[in-house]
Scaffold this active site. Structure first.
Site, short mmCIF file in Angstrom:
data_model
loop_
_atom_site.label_atom_id
_atom_site.label_comp_id
_atom_site.label_asym_id
_atom_site.label_seq_id
_atom_site.Cartn_x
_atom_site.Cartn_y
_atom_site.Cartn_z
N LYS A 1 0.82 -1.22 0.00
CA LYS A 1 0.00 0.00 0.00
C LYS A 1 0.85 1.27 0.00
CE LYS A 1 -0.72 0.39 5.01
NZ LYS A 1 0.04 1.62 5.20
N THR A 2 1.98 1.25 0.72
CA THR A 2 2.86 2.43 0.72
C THR A 2 3.42 2.66 -0.68
OG1 THR A 2 3.43 1.99 3.03
CG2 THR A 2 4.85 3.51 1.82
N ASP B 1 -3.88 7.46 4.62
CA ASP B 1 -3.40 6.11 4.87
C ASP B 1 -4.05 5.56 6.15
OD1 ASP B 1 -1.91 3.79 4.69
OD2 ASP B 1 -0.06 4.68 5.45
N GLU B 2 -4.09 4.24 6.30
CA GLU B 2 -4.61 3.57 7.51
C GLU B 2 -5.99 4.10 7.88
OE1 GLU B 2 -3.09 1.06 8.50
OE2 GLU B 2 -0.92 1.29 8.37
N GLN C 1 -7.32 -4.82 9.92
CA GLN C 1 -6.19 -4.32 10.69
C GLN C 1 -6.62 -3.17 11.61
OE1 GLN C 1 -2.17 -4.25 8.78
NE2 GLN C 1 -3.32 -4.59 6.89
N ARG D 1 3.09 -9.87 10.66
CA ARG D 1 4.34 -9.12 10.81
C ARG D 1 5.53 -9.99 10.39
NH1 ARG D 1 2.39 -5.18 9.79
NH2 ARG D 1 0.56 -6.48 9.52
#
Length: 622
Positions: A31-32, A215-216, A246, A587
């Protein structure tokens, strides 16, 4: 060139400009990369200037990474990639005087400790129990996050005892305003209030940007959504990225329902990223199994993560007799893995902070370097806060919290009685109040010396913080004070002061304003404390979100720890625990080690534990 290296889903998200977009991006799906490539695409292909694109995220670490990536692609450093709170500071530094209050652009930002101290003083004034300070602070904070035009009316409408804090909130806001200070929640609250009530200011900030990216998005709360609405105006040039699965911060106000609200209110097109570039197949199998068992109304939003990676990865689960056995097993795994991995390639993600103690003890015995990402941060240490309070007060003599911290540090014989007199004389600033207060001869002499020293530095802190710091240390004999006050700890505390002076020296050399430096430190998150040292990182699952390691350990997988006992109180909380487990597993890039114990010591007695329900759900993958 800009689109090179993007997969079809990523490329489609970058190129699409016909409406607002909500991009559901699974863990490790790049996504980044999409966010930064879209910025580059808008600049390079569509001719939008970089300083007319606003990108907002949640941590400084994420913002800095985005800035660096865009700079590498375009050769220019974008100005408007920041966190929600950093952006709000910029709005208020420019326009705080338009709030119709006594704030000016030099306002200081109070951290949680400063805020709590003010609340305690107010409770004393109102003859209320000081032990309620934490509860009152939380009610005030949540009222601001919910955003109503009057937080006082909002608090009064709450059930008792929360409603009893309305008067505390009124006095608290008055005290902050008289100190030209804002707390962490005020930054967003007053930015939204300003944009909502001033059409001219709203138009100015809305027209400053041609494109807004968030974002997020699953972590946004009500007031953050309001800020996006106000900045967007009638435009639909919006791009939001998030993942319902998330969302792990509802306990601090996050609203996963903001995703559906964004899609509905902005007519956003939904797009997906499901190809994972981080984890091996077996790790993704566990993650997919966990989210496929979700029981909420969001099952239609489940992302099926997949990868082209050929290696399966290593997954291992072991149940242990007790916490010591578990810690030894993990220590031996780390020792073996250290032959092929750096220690910094490994992390232990814990559900509760008390779990770190057993690892600390065993790791010291095994000689394993470790870093715990929590505890007292450098800028929270007493001697550092003391000196920064001096600088902060000189920059803003209205700052009550700083004044009361420094007036008797080092000791000047100005006790509670004298301080009470000074408070009664406060009108415009604390220097004037101190000067006009009648004090006994000895106290007056000390107060005058204090005034003379500080007044000699007025107007200098913003541009010359190092110069002022070193002069204050000399003038007030601060090292002598440290030696007397802290004795055996004095050498370490002087080293801390030395480090602060190094930081401020570099700041002064670079010409960076002191106020900006303070904002950077106050608005840091736990992730921003993670250094580059070669050590195993031990941190909570909440702090690990957005990070990754080749090797991840998830210990203490037991009922009442993970999921937590508190989560048993509601289905929504249990669902959030499930999402937290999903975040934890994703992670890991190559190896995932899971463990539980038969018993733990609680209050000096043996308590028998039950394996976490998540282990049963994924048993066919272990």
């Amino acid at each position: 060139m800009i689109l090179q290296g993007l997969n079809p889903q990523q490329r489609a998200a970058v190129e699409y400009l016909d409406s607002a977009v909500f991009l559901s991006a699974g863990a490790g799906s790049g996504k980044t990369k999409v966010l930064t490539h879209k910025i580059a695409y808008l600049v390079h292909e569509k001719g939008i200037r970089a300083n007319r694109i606003l990108a907002i995220t949640f941590t400084k670490k994420a913002a800095h990474e985005m800035v660096d990536r865009v700079e590498r692609m375009l050769g220019i450093r974008p100005r408007w990639i920041s966190t929600f709170h950093s952006f709000s500071v910029k709005v208020l530094r420019e326009d705080a005087d338009l709030l119709g209050m006594s704030f000016d652009r030099r306002f200081v930002i109070y951290d949680t400790a400063d805020s709590l101290k003010v609340v305690k003083e107010i409770l004393k004034r109102l003859n209320m129990d000081v032990k309620e300070a934490g509860a009152a602070q939380e009610v005030i904070s949540k009222a601001k996050q919910e955003y109503r035009s009057s937080i006082f009316d909002y608090i009064e409408a709450l059930p008792y005892p929360a409603s009893s804090y309305a008067e505390v909130a009124r006095e608290y806001q008055k005290d902050l305003e008289s100190s030209n200070a804002m707390d962490y929640d005020d930054l967003l609250y007053f930015s939204v209030e300003l944009l909502a009530t001033s059409p001219e200011t709203r138009m100015k900030w809305s027209e400053r940007f041609d494109y807004v990216m968030i974002d997020e998005f699953q972590d946004t709360n009500d007031i953050q959504f309001s800020l996006i609405q106000l900045l967007a105006g009638q435009r639909r040039t919006l791009f939001a990225v998030g993942d319902f699965f998330q969302c792990i911060y509802t306990w601090r106000g996050s609203r996963p329902s903001n995703i559906e609200r964004f899609i509905r209110e902005f007519g956003a097109k939904e797009m997906r990223l499901e190809k994972n570039y981080r984890s091996t197949r077996r790790i993704l199998d566990i993650a997919n199994t966990i989210v496929n068992n979700v029981e909420s109304g969001w099952s239609h939003k489940v992302l099926q993560l997949h990868t082209d990676r050929q290696e399966e990865g290593d997954i291992e689960y072991k149940n242990h007799p007790d916490a010591i056995s578990e810690s030894i097993w993990i220590a031996e795994k780390i020792r073996k893995l250290s032959l092929s991995h750096a220690y910094s390639d490994m992390a232990i993600l814990i559900r509760m902070t008390f779990l770190s103690r057993a690892f600390e003890s065993i790791f010291m015995q095994y000689g394993i370097p470790y870093t715990i990402i929590r505890g007292l941060a450098f800028y929270d240490r007493a001697e550092i806060k003391d000196l920064l309070s001096y600088l902060r007060f000189i920059a803003n003599p209205k700052d009550r919290a700083s004044f009361e911290r420094i007036i008797n540090t080092p000791a000047r014989g100005i006790g509670k009685k004298a301080l009470s007199k000074i408070r009664e004389n406060f009108r415009t600033d604390w220097l004037t109040a101190l000067r006009e207060t009648k004090l006994p001869a000895k106290q007056r002499l000390a107060a005058d010396l204090f005034l003379k020293t500080l007044e000699g530095h007025i107007g200098l802190v913003e541009e010359r913080p190092y110069t002022v710091l070193m002069a204050l240390i000399e003038d007030f004999g601060f090292f002598t004070y440290i030696e007397k006050e802290y004795k055996d700890e004095s050498a370490e505390r002087m080293e801390n002061i030395s480090e602060l002076s190094n930081v401020l020296h570099a700041l002064e050399e670079e010409g960076k304003p002191f106020s900006e430096f303070m904002e950077d430190n106050l608005l840091s998150s736990e992730q921003d404390k993670i250094g580059n040292e070669d050590s195993v990182k031990i941190l909570t699952l909440h702090a690990a979100k957005g990070l990754e390691w080749p090797v991840v350990f998830l210990p203490a997988l037991e009922e009442e720890i993970f999921p937590s006992a508190k989560s048993f109180l509601s289905d929504a909380s249990l669902e959030e625990e499930r999402r937290l487990f999903y975040v934890g597993t994703t992670r890991a890039k190559e190896r995932l080690y899971l463990s539980s114990v038969e018993s733990r010591m609680k209050f000096g007695e043996i308590s028998f534990m039950t394996r976490s329900r998540y282990l049963d759900e994924i048993r066919h993958h272990l």
